[in-house]
Design an enzyme around this catalytic site. Structure first.
Site, PDB file in Angstrom:
ATOM      1  N   PRO A 139       0.902  -1.278  -0.065  1.00 39.05           N
ATOM      2  CA  PRO A 139       0.121  -0.126   0.120  1.00 39.05           C
ATOM      3  C   PRO A 139       1.094   1.304  -0.040  1.00 39.05           C
ATOM      4  O   PRO A 139       1.968   1.281   0.764  1.00 39.05           O
ATOM      5  CB  PRO A 139      -0.722  -0.099   1.326  1.00 39.05           C
ATOM      6  CG  PRO A 139      -0.134  -1.154   2.266  1.00 39.05           C
ATOM      7  CD  PRO A 139       0.498  -2.180   1.200  1.00 39.05           C
ATOM      8  N   GLU A 140       0.506   2.071  -0.856  1.00 39.74           N
ATOM      9  CA  GLU A 140       1.121   3.447  -0.722  1.00 39.74           C
ATOM     10  C   GLU A 140       0.167   4.609  -0.161  1.00 39.74           C
ATOM     11  O   GLU A 140      -0.858   4.337   0.383  1.00 39.74           O
ATOM     12  CB  GLU A 140       1.287   3.700  -2.236  1.00 39.74           C
ATOM     13  CG  GLU A 140       2.613   2.995  -2.797  1.00 39.74           C
ATOM     14  CD  GLU A 140       3.293   3.441  -4.050  1.00 39.74           C
ATOM     15  OE1 GLU A 140       3.407   4.702  -4.051  1.00 39.74           O
ATOM     16  OE2 GLU A 140       4.084   2.758  -4.567  1.00 39.74           O
TER      17      GLU A 140
END
Ligand code: ZN
Length: 287
Positions: free
Chosen positions: A2-3
């Protein structure tokens, strides 16, 4: 992995679902890795707290917790947060808001039973995610709150952004990924924002003229905001326990499109390794 946009989406989704609830009880797994703060003191500190707000700081999900006792402060709604619970999702971490009758999935490392009877579960098969406590101090002054390293990419001003790269003897791609400069920009959004700004990832950060860094500042914020907007509509997919795992895919222009035609000029997208990471760019559009 996840960013920033995914983390923001998860934080907002969790906030909408459980803000205002009290933590009735806490269960933590026997594994050591997920707990940056040891499990027992963490469980004790969380128990009985009220969740005032859940928000994103860099790539961390931050729970502002107050004592929740009506008599605890003159200003119970005004940010008298005594501690913060910091969740980093790592590679495979997920936060799920579940009703208690849904079976606990494998690789669950934390269960917070809430006053409503629902459960907030932290599930992480690979155990790169981290849970920690941050003591904000009695008065919880702004500077004592959890901030993480580096600057916040969505709120940094253009001038501060330009200043970050001054004199840096590393490629702009490496500089964007450097978490002590910008907190939360990962590989996807580094490649995509460099494409939108027309900057080749191999350029030296310290040598880019001001106008090009201004363009990058605008491109980075636009790409992140667009991704947050897209993610916001699919938040239930990874916050609700009955949803499917995984994060939305932005319509990438270059990321993971090696050999496919550039969507602007038709030239095949190239892939090189920079700063140890696969890096995708158009050799014509990015100079
Ligand atoms: Zn192109």
């Amino acid at each position: 992995m996840p960013e920033l946009p995914e983390v923001e989406t998860v934080a907002n989704g969790v906030n909408e679902r459980i803000r205002g609830e009290r933590i009735a009880s806490v269960w933590l797994s026997r594994y050591k890795e997920p707990f940056k703060t040891p499990a027992e003191p963490m469980a004790q500190a969380l128990q009985g707290r009220r969740i005032d707000r859940v928000h994103r700081v860099g790539k961390h999900i931050v729970f502002d917790l107050s004592s929740g006792k009506p008599s605890a402060g003159r200003n119970t709604s005004g940010g008298n947060h005594e501690i913060q619970w910091i969740v980093h999702l790592g590679m495979t971490g997920r936060l799920l808001v579940s009703s208690a009758n849904i079976p606990v999935p494998p690789h669950t490392h934390a269960i917070l039973t809430l006053s409503s009877g629902r459960e907030l579960r932290f599930v992480d098969p690979r155990r790169f995610g981290r849970l920690a406590l941050h003591a904000a101090g009695e008065e919880a002054r702004a500077e004592e709150r959890f901030r993480g390293p580096g600057s916040e990419p969505l709120s940094i001003s253009a001038e501060d952004f330009i200043r970050l790269f001054r004199g840096r003897r590393l490629t702009i791609k490496a500089a964007l990924l450097n978490q002590s400069l910008l907190h939360g920009v990962g590989n996807i959004y580094a490649d995509e924002s460099l494409f939108h700004a027309g900057i080749r990832p191999t350029r030296m950060a310290g040598r880019l003229p001001r106008a090009r860094l201004l363009a990058l500042h605008g491109a980075l914020q636009a790409v992140l905001r667009k991704a947050i907007d897209l993610g916001g509509s699919s938040v239930s997919d990874y916050v609700d326990a009955d949803g499917v795992a995984g994060f939305f895919q932005l319509e990438h222009k270059v990321y993971m499109r090696t050999g496919q035609p550039c969507l602007v000029c038709g030239t095949p997208v190239r892939r090189i390794i920079l700063a140890g990471r696969g890096t995708h760019y158009c050799p014509i559009c990015q100079r």
